[in-house]
Design a protein around this motif. Sequence first.
Motif, PDB file in Angstrom:
ATOM      1  N   GLU A  40       0.815  -1.216   0.000  1.00 29.87           N
ATOM      2  CA  GLU A  40       0.000   0.000   0.000  1.00 29.87           C
ATOM      3  C   GLU A  40       0.846   1.262   0.000  1.00 29.87           C
ATOM      4  N   THR A  41       1.936   1.240   0.743  1.00 26.93           N
ATOM      5  CA  THR A  41       2.741   2.446   0.929  1.00 26.93           C
ATOM      6  C   THR A  41       3.947   2.536   0.014  1.00 26.93           C
ATOM      7  N   SER A  42       4.205   1.489  -0.766  1.00 24.20           N
ATOM      8  CA  SER A  42       5.385   1.435  -1.640  1.00 24.20           C
ATOM      9  C   SER A  42       6.688   1.532  -0.858  1.00 24.20           C
ATOM     10  N   MET A  43       6.709   0.913   0.300  1.00 20.80           N
ATOM     11  CA  MET A  43       7.906   0.843   1.129  1.00 20.80           C
ATOM     12  C   MET A  43       8.321  -0.621   1.233  1.00 20.80           C
ATOM     13  N   SER A  44       9.547  -0.871   1.625  1.00 22.68           N
ATOM     14  CA  SER A  44       9.980  -2.250   1.823  1.00 22.68           C
ATOM     15  C   SER A  44       9.372  -2.806   3.117  1.00 22.68           C
ATOM     16  N   ARG A  45       9.289  -4.126   3.197  1.00 24.12           N
ATOM     17  CA  ARG A  45       8.726  -4.749   4.391  1.00 24.12           C
ATOM     18  C   ARG A  45       9.559  -4.438   5.634  1.00 24.12           C
ATOM     19  N   THR A  46      10.868  -4.421   5.465  1.00 20.81           N
ATOM     20  CA  THR A  46      11.725  -4.141   6.622  1.00 20.81           C
ATOM     21  C   THR A  46      11.551  -2.710   7.110  1.00 20.81           C
ATOM     22  N   SER A  47      11.359  -1.785   6.169  1.00 22.04           N
ATOM     23  CA  SER A  47      11.129  -0.394   6.567  1.00 22.04           C
ATOM     24  C   SER A  47       9.801  -0.248   7.291  1.00 22.04           C
ATOM     25  N   VAL A  48       8.778  -0.941   6.798  1.00 21.63           N
ATOM     26  CA  VAL A  48       7.473  -0.893   7.462  1.00 21.63           C
ATOM     27  C   VAL A  48       7.589  -1.474   8.868  1.00 21.63           C
ATOM     28  N   PHE A  49       8.269  -2.609   8.997  1.00 18.78           N
ATOM     29  CA  PHE A  49       8.453  -3.228  10.305  1.00 18.78           C
ATOM     30  C   PHE A  49       9.224  -2.303  11.240  1.00 18.78           C
ATOM     31  N   ARG A  50      10.266  -1.654  10.721  1.00 14.76           N
ATOM     32  CA  ARG A  50      11.060  -0.733  11.533  1.00 14.76           C
ATOM     33  C   ARG A  50      10.221   0.442  12.010  1.00 14.76           C
ATOM     34  N   LYS A  55       9.496   3.297  15.653  1.00 12.88           N
ATOM     35  CA  LYS A  55       8.966   4.665  15.672  1.00 12.88           C
ATOM     36  C   LYS A  55       7.594   4.759  16.319  1.00 12.88           C
ATOM     37  N   LEU A  56       6.716   3.770  16.064  1.00 17.71           N
ATOM     38  CA  LEU A  56       5.353   3.810  16.591  1.00 17.71           C
ATOM     39  C   LEU A  56       5.159   2.953  17.837  1.00 17.71           C
ATOM     40  N   ASN A  57       6.211   2.220  18.234  1.00 13.93           N
ATOM     41  CA  ASN A  57       6.181   1.369  19.432  1.00 13.93           C
ATOM     42  C   ASN A  57       4.995   0.406  19.434  1.00 13.93           C
ATOM     43  N   ASN A  58       4.758  -0.264  18.326  1.00 16.90           N
ATOM     44  CA  ASN A  58       3.688  -1.245  18.220  1.00 16.90           C
ATOM     45  C   ASN A  58       4.248  -2.653  18.299  1.00 16.90           C
ATOM     46  N   ASN A  59       3.441  -3.559  18.806  1.00 16.97           N
ATOM     47  CA  ASN A  59       3.769  -4.983  18.850  1.00 16.97           C
ATOM     48  C   ASN A  59       2.646  -5.745  18.186  1.00 16.97           C
ATOM     49  N   LYS A  60       2.946  -6.899  17.661  1.00 16.98           N
ATOM     50  CA  LYS A  60       1.931  -7.750  17.044  1.00 16.98           C
ATOM     51  C   LYS A  60       1.435  -8.722  18.109  1.00 16.98           C
ATOM     52  N   LYS A  61       0.191  -8.556  18.542  1.00 23.35           N
ATOM     53  CA  LYS A  61      -0.423  -9.432  19.540  1.00 23.35           C
ATOM     54  C   LYS A  61      -1.711  -9.992  18.962  1.00 23.35           C
ATOM     55  N   PHE A  62      -1.830 -11.308  18.950  1.00 28.83           N
ATOM     56  CA  PHE A  62      -3.022 -11.974  18.448  1.00 28.83           C
ATOM     57  C   PHE A  62      -3.373 -11.496  17.046  1.00 28.83           C
ATOM     58  N   SER A  63      -2.384 -11.457  16.197  1.00 24.96           N
ATOM     59  CA  SER A  63      -2.493 -11.052  14.791  1.00 24.96           C
ATOM     60  C   SER A  63      -3.037  -9.644  14.624  1.00 24.96           C
ATOM     61  N   LYS A  64      -2.744  -8.767  15.587  1.00 25.52           N
ATOM     62  CA  LYS A  64      -3.210  -7.381  15.526  1.00 25.52           C
ATOM     63  C   LYS A  64      -2.102  -6.463  16.043  1.00 25.52           C
TER      64      LYS A  64
END
Length: 117
Positions: A40-50, A55-64
């Motif tokens: 969607e954003t035309s960014m690499s997966r690693t950049s999105v994960f980073r 930067k946003l301090n998010n974690n993946k919990k229960f597929s969310k």
Amino acid sequence: MEDEPRPGRPVTACGDANISKVLVSLSDDRRKTCEEISTETSMSRTSVFRVLTNKLNNNKKFSKWVPHLLTDEQKESRINFSRNFLRRFQTEQNDFLGRIITGDETWVYSWDPETKR
């Protein structure tokens, strides 16, 4: 002491523009994967994960994707509960302590989280 100029392009993957792109994409559906957000954003997966984790301090919990830190509302709610407990303790003393039921901190979920299937 100063850095000498170096060749190459500066790192812009975690810039403000990309952070806002990821936020917009995540606001639609918190269950998106890094790969879906990257298309969607035309960014690499690693950049999105980073961006999501650093930067946003998010974690993946229960597929969310969820924020790692408490929100302001959650902090305010905890403060209010603590003040109410302290106020009740000051008026009821030991009677209040005898009414508290405690348990261990094991969370048992009786529901299955939604999946993308």
